[in-house]
Design an enzyme around this catalytic site. Structure first.
Site, PDB file in Angstrom:
ATOM      1  N   TYR A  65     -42.999  10.403  32.398  1.00 30.73           N
ATOM      2  CA  TYR A  65     -43.179  11.647  31.644  1.00 30.73           C
ATOM      3  C   TYR A  65     -43.159  12.851  32.580  1.00 30.73           C
ATOM      4  O   TYR A  65     -42.508  13.861  32.298  1.00 30.73           O
ATOM      5  CB  TYR A  65     -44.502  11.563  30.886  1.00 30.73           C
ATOM      6  CG  TYR A  65     -44.868  12.778  30.080  1.00 30.73           C
ATOM      7  CD1 TYR A  65     -44.227  13.066  28.880  1.00 30.73           C
ATOM      8  CD2 TYR A  65     -45.892  13.629  30.503  1.00 30.73           C
ATOM      9  CE1 TYR A  65     -44.581  14.177  28.126  1.00 30.73           C
ATOM     10  CE2 TYR A  65     -46.259  14.736  29.748  1.00 30.73           C
ATOM     11  CZ  TYR A  65     -45.596  15.002  28.560  1.00 30.73           C
ATOM     12  OH  TYR A  65     -45.959  16.102  27.823  1.00 30.73           O
ATOM     13  N   LYS A  74     -40.391  15.856  32.484  1.00 31.41           N
ATOM     14  CA  LYS A  74     -40.812  17.232  32.233  1.00 31.41           C
ATOM     15  C   LYS A  74     -40.474  18.152  33.405  1.00 31.41           C
ATOM     16  O   LYS A  74     -40.178  19.335  33.211  1.00 31.41           O
ATOM     17  CB  LYS A  74     -42.310  17.281  31.937  1.00 31.41           C
ATOM     18  CG  LYS A  74     -42.678  16.677  30.581  1.00 31.41           C
ATOM     19  CD  LYS A  74     -41.970  17.383  29.435  1.00 31.41           C
ATOM     20  CE  LYS A  74     -42.525  17.004  28.077  1.00 31.41           C
ATOM     21  NZ  LYS A  74     -41.778  17.637  26.967  1.00 31.41           N
TER      22      LYS A  74
END
Length: 302
Positions: free
Chosen positions: A171, A175
């Site tokens: 993640y 991002k």
């Protein structure tokens, strides 16, 4: 409905729940016509349901706004093209893309499987690319035809991508990629009248209410800082024509706090007019480190 986004046509991805739902509703309250995209997936990305997107559409219509549902997978290249096409065919154009869709497969790095890594990077990073790619193609064509639109992209990065987060390697990497994509897209698309910014929101959603339970708990002080609706006014303003001079920015939003992220910048340097000797690198690099602020701690670090 009228407001600061009156007449604007917007796509919001991942808009069936949480932040995306709040963004879609706020844009509609401000006068935008909205394509509500959502797969209706579970927290880990499994399953599908048309229900969440359609429920938000009905909420918008009950407010007096205009909206349609879309169930495309934003990380499917052709699906992203169909999503953009739906906005154009239904409402006559596209002015705003809010890229928000995503899910979690949290694991410590040594326990992360290839499938988990690929799934998370796909929905977040490729999902941003695919939707932005097709929207940008439309905006470029409109500009070349003498019909340039004052278009806006609001991407969704995270503090995990900017500072890192223990247990969220995939993640965080995705991002961080979105933050970099924002900078490149802002530079490339400015010639067509398009601005590209990213938000790093902190709010109570399915993705955060368990992982950060203590921080996400509702407040009894009268101001619930972690409700997703606190982030959406920033999205709405960035979607306006008024924000035309703001691009290539990453903005952190939490409750009533708005913070402009500084990002990677060139810091202290040491230079020679010759090739470095390996044995001398340590002293030079340590000198630069000693004279610089320490990095912000990774979320979850002890």
């Amino acid at each position: 409905m009228s407001g600061i986004c009156t007449g604007r046509i917007a796509i919001v991805t991942g808009a069936g729940r949480g932040l995306g739902r709040a963004h879609a509703l706020e844009l509609a309250r401000q006068g935008a016509r909205v394509v509500v995209n959502d797969l209706g997936a579970e927290l880990d990305g499994g399953g599908r349901s048309a229900g969440p997107a359609q429920e938000v559409v009905e909420e918008i219509r009950a407010l007096g706004g205009e909206a349609v549902a879309n169930g495309e997978d934003v990380a499917d290249f052709d699906g992203a093209r169909r999503l953009v096409r739906q906005a154009i065919d239904t409402f006559g154009g596209l002015d705003v893309l809010v890229a928000n869709a995503g899910f979690l497969r949290d694991r410590m790095l040594v326990n992360t499987s290839e499938e988990e890594w690929d799934a998370v990077v796909r929905v977040h990073l490729k999902g941003h690319f695919a939707t932005l790619r097709h929207a940008a193609e439309y905006w470029r064509a409109e500009s070349k035809a003498g019909r340039a639109r004052s278009a806006r992209v609001i991407a969704t990065t995270s503090g995990a991508g900017l500072q890192g987060s223990v247990g969220q390697a995939a993640y965080s990497a995705a991002k961080a990629g979105i933050a970099a994509l924002t900078l490149v897209a802002a530079e490339e698309l400015g010639r067509y009248g398009v601005t590209v910014n990213a938000l790093a929101p902190s709010a109570r959603t399915r993705m955060t209410e368990t992982a950060f339970a203590e921080k996400m708990a509702a407040s009894d002080t009268g101001f619930d800082a972690m409700t997703p609706e606190n982030v959406s006014p920033v999205v709405a303003w960035l979607a306006t024509e008024e924000s035309a001079d703001v691009t290539g920015r990453v903005i952190e939003v939490e409750g009533g706090r708005i913070c402009l992220e500084d990002g990677w910048r060139h810091g202290p340097a040491a230079a020679l007019d010759r090739r470095w000797d390996a044995a001398g690198v340590g002293a030079a690099l340590r000198g630069l480190i000693d004279g610089s602020p320490a990095p912000e701690p990774v979320y979850g670090a002890k």
